[in-house]
Design a protein around this motif. Sequence first.
Motif, PDB file in Angstrom:
ATOM      1  N   SER A 176       0.817  -1.274  -0.085  1.00  0.00           N
ATOM      2  CA  SER A 176       0.031  -0.118  -0.242  1.00  0.00           C
ATOM      3  C   SER A 176       0.820   1.186   0.162  1.00  0.00           C
ATOM      4  O   SER A 176       0.470   2.368  -0.344  1.00  0.00           O
ATOM      5  N   ASN A 177       2.067   1.093   0.472  1.00  0.00           N
ATOM      6  CA  ASN A 177       3.062   2.258   0.361  1.00  0.00           C
ATOM      7  C   ASN A 177       4.361   1.536   0.582  1.00  0.00           C
ATOM      8  O   ASN A 177       4.752   0.691   1.169  1.00  0.00           O
ATOM      9  N   THR A 178       5.507   2.499  -0.325  1.00  0.00           N
ATOM     10  CA  THR A 178       6.868   1.834  -0.035  1.00  0.00           C
ATOM     11  C   THR A 178       7.778   2.857   0.412  1.00  0.00           C
ATOM     12  O   THR A 178       8.902   2.548   0.290  1.00  0.00           O
ATOM     13  N   THR A 179       7.203   4.041   1.115  1.00  0.00           N
ATOM     14  CA  THR A 179       8.025   4.984   1.489  1.00  0.00           C
ATOM     15  C   THR A 179       7.504   5.069   2.983  1.00  0.00           C
ATOM     16  O   THR A 179       6.428   5.519   3.301  1.00  0.00           O
ATOM     17  N   VAL A 180       8.355   5.224   3.960  1.00  0.00           N
ATOM     18  CA  VAL A 180       7.823   5.386   5.367  1.00  0.00           C
ATOM     19  C   VAL A 180       8.509   6.280   6.018  1.00  0.00           C
ATOM     20  O   VAL A 180       9.776   6.568   5.828  1.00  0.00           O
ATOM     21  N   SER A 181       7.934   6.767   7.095  1.00  0.00           N
ATOM     22  CA  SER A 181       8.386   7.872   8.252  1.00  0.00           C
ATOM     23  C   SER A 181       7.863   7.232   9.423  1.00  0.00           C
ATOM     24  O   SER A 181       7.136   6.315   9.524  1.00  0.00           O
ATOM     25  N   GLU A 182       8.595   7.779  10.422  1.00  0.00           N
ATOM     26  CA  GLU A 182       8.528   7.290  11.639  1.00  0.00           C
ATOM     27  C   GLU A 182       7.152   7.600  12.334  1.00  0.00           C
ATOM     28  O   GLU A 182       6.574   8.587  12.238  1.00  0.00           O
ATOM     29  N   MET A 183       6.624   6.358  13.007  1.00  0.00           N
ATOM     30  CA  MET A 183       5.205   6.406  13.382  1.00  0.00           C
ATOM     31  C   MET A 183       4.169   6.676  12.527  1.00  0.00           C
ATOM     32  O   MET A 183       3.261   7.366  12.875  1.00  0.00           O
ATOM     33  N   THR A 184       4.216   6.145  11.259  1.00  0.00           N
ATOM     34  CA  THR A 184       3.193   6.472  10.382  1.00  0.00           C
ATOM     35  C   THR A 184       2.473   5.281  10.067  1.00  0.00           C
ATOM     36  O   THR A 184       3.029   4.071  10.465  1.00  0.00           O
ATOM     37  N   GLY A 185       1.665   5.225   9.236  1.00  0.00           N
ATOM     38  CA  GLY A 185       0.987   3.784   8.624  1.00  0.00           C
ATOM     39  C   GLY A 185      -0.476   3.741   8.738  1.00  0.00           C
ATOM     40  O   GLY A 185      -1.150   5.055   8.834  1.00  0.00           O
TER      41      GLY A 185
ATOM     42  N   ARG B   9       8.086   1.853  11.647  1.00  0.00           N
ATOM     43  CA  ARG B   9       8.984   2.511  12.561  1.00  0.00           C
ATOM     44  C   ARG B   9      10.329   2.343  11.486  1.00  0.00           C
ATOM     45  O   ARG B   9      10.265   1.725  10.337  1.00  0.00           O
ATOM     46  N   MET B  10      11.369   3.326  11.650  1.00  0.00           N
ATOM     47  CA  MET B  10      12.336   3.462  10.809  1.00  0.00           C
ATOM     48  C   MET B  10      13.110   2.250  10.360  1.00  0.00           C
ATOM     49  O   MET B  10      13.552   1.847   9.322  1.00  0.00           O
ATOM     50  N   GLU B  11      12.998   1.390  11.600  1.00  0.00           N
ATOM     51  CA  GLU B  11      13.991   0.102  11.157  1.00  0.00           C
ATOM     52  C   GLU B  11      12.947  -1.024  10.549  1.00  0.00           C
ATOM     53  O   GLU B  11      13.586  -2.068  10.184  1.00  0.00           O
ATOM     54  N   ASP B  12      11.977  -0.602  10.062  1.00  0.00           N
ATOM     55  CA  ASP B  12      11.118  -1.491   9.288  1.00  0.00           C
ATOM     56  C   ASP B  12      11.467  -1.558   7.739  1.00  0.00           C
ATOM     57  O   ASP B  12      10.880  -2.299   6.980  1.00  0.00           O
ATOM     58  N   ALA B  13      12.407  -0.305   7.439  1.00  0.00           N
ATOM     59  CA  ALA B  13      12.645  -0.189   6.001  1.00  0.00           C
ATOM     60  C   ALA B  13      13.655  -1.320   5.647  1.00  0.00           C
ATOM     61  O   ALA B  13      14.126  -1.821   6.424  1.00  0.00           O
ATOM     62  N   GLY B  14      13.653  -1.680   4.213  1.00  0.00           N
ATOM     63  CA  GLY B  14      14.593  -2.491   3.799  1.00  0.00           C
ATOM     64  C   GLY B  14      13.815  -3.505   2.806  1.00  0.00           C
ATOM     65  O   GLY B  14      12.737  -3.251   2.377  1.00  0.00           O
ATOM     66  N   LYS B  15      14.373  -4.568   2.574  1.00  0.00           N
ATOM     67  CA  LYS B  15      13.812  -5.443   1.505  1.00  0.00           C
ATOM     68  C   LYS B  15      12.948  -6.524   1.987  1.00  0.00           C
ATOM     69  O   LYS B  15      13.297  -7.108   2.988  1.00  0.00           O
TER      70      LYS B  15
ATOM     71  N   ILE C  84      11.406  -3.187  -1.916  1.00  0.00           N
ATOM     72  CA  ILE C  84      11.967  -2.217  -0.873  1.00  0.00           C
ATOM     73  C   ILE C  84      10.878  -1.293  -0.442  1.00  0.00           C
ATOM     74  O   ILE C  84      10.445  -0.586  -0.854  1.00  0.00           O
ATOM     75  N   LEU C  85      10.957  -1.342   1.120  1.00  0.00           N
ATOM     76  CA  LEU C  85      10.167  -0.308   1.945  1.00  0.00           C
ATOM     77  C   LEU C  85      11.354   0.734   2.033  1.00  0.00           C
ATOM     78  O   LEU C  85      12.512   0.299   3.106  1.00  0.00           O
ATOM     79  N   SER C  86      11.245   1.944   1.789  1.00  0.00           N
ATOM     80  CA  SER C  86      12.299   2.923   1.823  1.00  0.00           C
ATOM     81  C   SER C  86      12.132   3.991   2.909  1.00  0.00           C
ATOM     82  O   SER C  86      10.760   4.069   3.641  1.00  0.00           O
ATOM     83  N   ARG C  87      13.123   4.390   3.843  1.00  0.00           N
ATOM     84  CA  ARG C  87      12.865   5.215   4.684  1.00  0.00           C
ATOM     85  C   ARG C  87      12.645   6.809   4.005  1.00  0.00           C
ATOM     86  O   ARG C  87      13.500   7.225   3.220  1.00  0.00           O
ATOM     87  N   SER C  88      11.609   7.710   4.424  1.00  0.00           N
ATOM     88  CA  SER C  88      11.874   8.895   4.360  1.00  0.00           C
ATOM     89  C   SER C  88      12.673   9.639   5.480  1.00  0.00           C
ATOM     90  O   SER C  88      12.015   9.828   6.427  1.00  0.00           O
ATOM     91  N   VAL C  89      14.062   9.494   5.217  1.00  0.00           N
ATOM     92  CA  VAL C  89      14.911  10.217   6.297  1.00  0.00           C
ATOM     93  C   VAL C  89      14.843  11.632   6.033  1.00  0.00           C
ATOM     94  O   VAL C  89      15.719  12.265   7.033  1.00  0.00           O
ATOM     95  N   SER C  90      13.955  12.350   5.366  1.00  0.00           N
ATOM     96  CA  SER C  90      14.316  13.843   5.194  1.00  0.00           C
ATOM     97  C   SER C  90      13.726  14.584   6.569  1.00  0.00           C
ATOM     98  O   SER C  90      13.041  13.974   6.933  1.00  0.00           O
ATOM     99  N   LEU C  91      14.416  15.450   6.933  1.00  0.00           N
ATOM    100  CA  LEU C  91      13.990  16.064   8.309  1.00  0.00           C
ATOM    101  C   LEU C  91      13.254  17.437   7.545  1.00  0.00           C
ATOM    102  O   LEU C  91      13.875  18.421   6.869  1.00  0.00           O
ATOM    103  N   LEU C  92      12.183  17.734   7.987  1.00  0.00           N
ATOM    104  CA  LEU C  92      11.211  18.763   7.527  1.00  0.00           C
ATOM    105  C   LEU C  92      11.425  19.926   8.504  1.00  0.00           C
ATOM    106  O   LEU C  92      11.110  19.748   9.695  1.00  0.00           O
ATOM    107  N   LEU C  93      11.961  20.846   8.029  1.00  0.00           N
ATOM    108  CA  LEU C  93      12.250  22.275   9.060  1.00  0.00           C
ATOM    109  C   LEU C  93      10.798  22.904   9.066  1.00  0.00           C
ATOM    110  O   LEU C  93      10.114  22.963   8.045  1.00  0.00           O
TER     111      LEU C  93
END
Length: 526
Positions: free
Chosen positions: A24-33, A78-84, A102-111
């Motif tokens: 349903s989604n291949t890019t994740v951020s912390e505590m989303t879902g 969680r961020m550690e869920d990213a990977g293959k 691949i479930l990618s991390r959205s590691v960008s830090l939003l100012l």
Amino acid sequence: MAEVQPVCSLEARESLAKPSIQASNTTVSEMTGPVVFTCLSKHNGISISWFHEGERLRLTGRMKLSQDNSSLTMNPVRMEDAGKYQCEVSNPGSAIRSDSLILSRSVSLLLPWSLPTTAQLILRSVPRAAAEGQDVLLRNPSRAEALIYTWYKADSLVNKKQIGRYAVLSGTVTEGPAHTGREKIYPNGALLLQNVTLADTGSYSLEIIKTIGEPETLTAEIHVFRKLPKTSSKSSSSDPVEDQGSVTLLCEPETQNTTAQCLIHNQSLPDNSRLELSMGNRTLTGHTVTRNESGLYECRTRTPVSSSHSDSFFLNVLCEYLLFPQSLTKPSIQASNTTVSEMTGPVVFTCLTKHNGISISWFHEGERLRLTERMKLSQDNSSLTMNPVRMEDAGKYQCEVSNPGSAIRSDSLILSRSGDRSEGRQVLSAGAITGIVIASLLGVFLVAALAYFLFLTKTRDNQSDPGHQQPPASTSGEYLFSLLNWEPQHPLYANQAAVPIYAQTVAHVTASVVTRLRSQKENLAE
């Protein structure tokens, strides 16, 4: 009462087609879902398993499987869920995995949005962690029209900490003293940090010079964690005796800012007074262990951004007394294939024994087999499946059957590499050698016959000379036999005063041929 013997039945199974995964989604951020994975397969009546980074997925309280395991839901992510991720479909005869998704991390830090007046904002509520080697994007959320974007590697605007400046109208970038070559400023003011290192941890500031209004300053903070090495486990003894002494299992290597956990059979350790954890859960000590503590142990280490698992370690607790009076007979091994190529499979080994109620262990090159994520044992350890097979899996395999009183291993079964040769060169077969000898003899015979023909021609020419003395008559067979003992000064030529040049040539050729024929005769005699 007569003992009831178990009955085994074999059922033919269709070969399995490779499944696929939808998400349903291949890019994740912390505590989303939530994020939902679905394993798509055209087969019915199969088992489905899930894998993360090549290892069987460890379910947590945030993960839920459907009744048939075909869908996996993670909420929150969680961020550690990213990977293959892969799913595997299997039946009793075969198994096959999907390609990786691949479930990618959205590691960008939003100012965050800046205040209407000059202010220094500190980012706190979004993820600020990354692993070594990742790319981190610091985005500019401001919608104001800007003339210049300036980034600093600090929480204040210090010139010596300036990374670079981007002029919007000209589109030019001026690098600052803190620029390392891995930073890139985009026209919208975003800063990309490529292949981050531990030294990139810290505060970052963005100064925005606007076309209208006062400048703005935004700050953010990131943390970079060391990428975890492969975890391993060591034991002071792999075959301790029941109720005698202690066993220590050590999780290595020790890495800063990590947490460790010991598992048995992929589950948390039970509440057991004989098992004691120490040194930050890196050391597991079993005091006066019993057979109940036998099993597959492993350790897991984790940081906020990555995790690592050791290979499984089998602890076999032996009994001091002979509980089973029957002596064990040697088992044997059957294999679905004994020649392997890189990344093929599966290969299934089966340990055959006539005994019941025994333990089965597997050995590779004389040492207890260390299971990897490509290997799977049946519930009673009687079958070992490797899928896919690697070249390093080749070698001698044995299975061992044991009870608390004795143990015996099978003969070795060799799993060979495809393309191996037992010798560095090929050896001709006996038939090929015989053919070469016969062909050589035929060639020699034809040359000898030609020489004999020329000799007869010369003899007829000499008969026309009245003064010529004709040699004694002989049969062709006798002449050919005499060739085997012919020398250049044979009596047939002793009385000839002068020999034509072609006759001399024939004599030399005949001598060479006879020498070869004699050599072949001696070789055959040997």
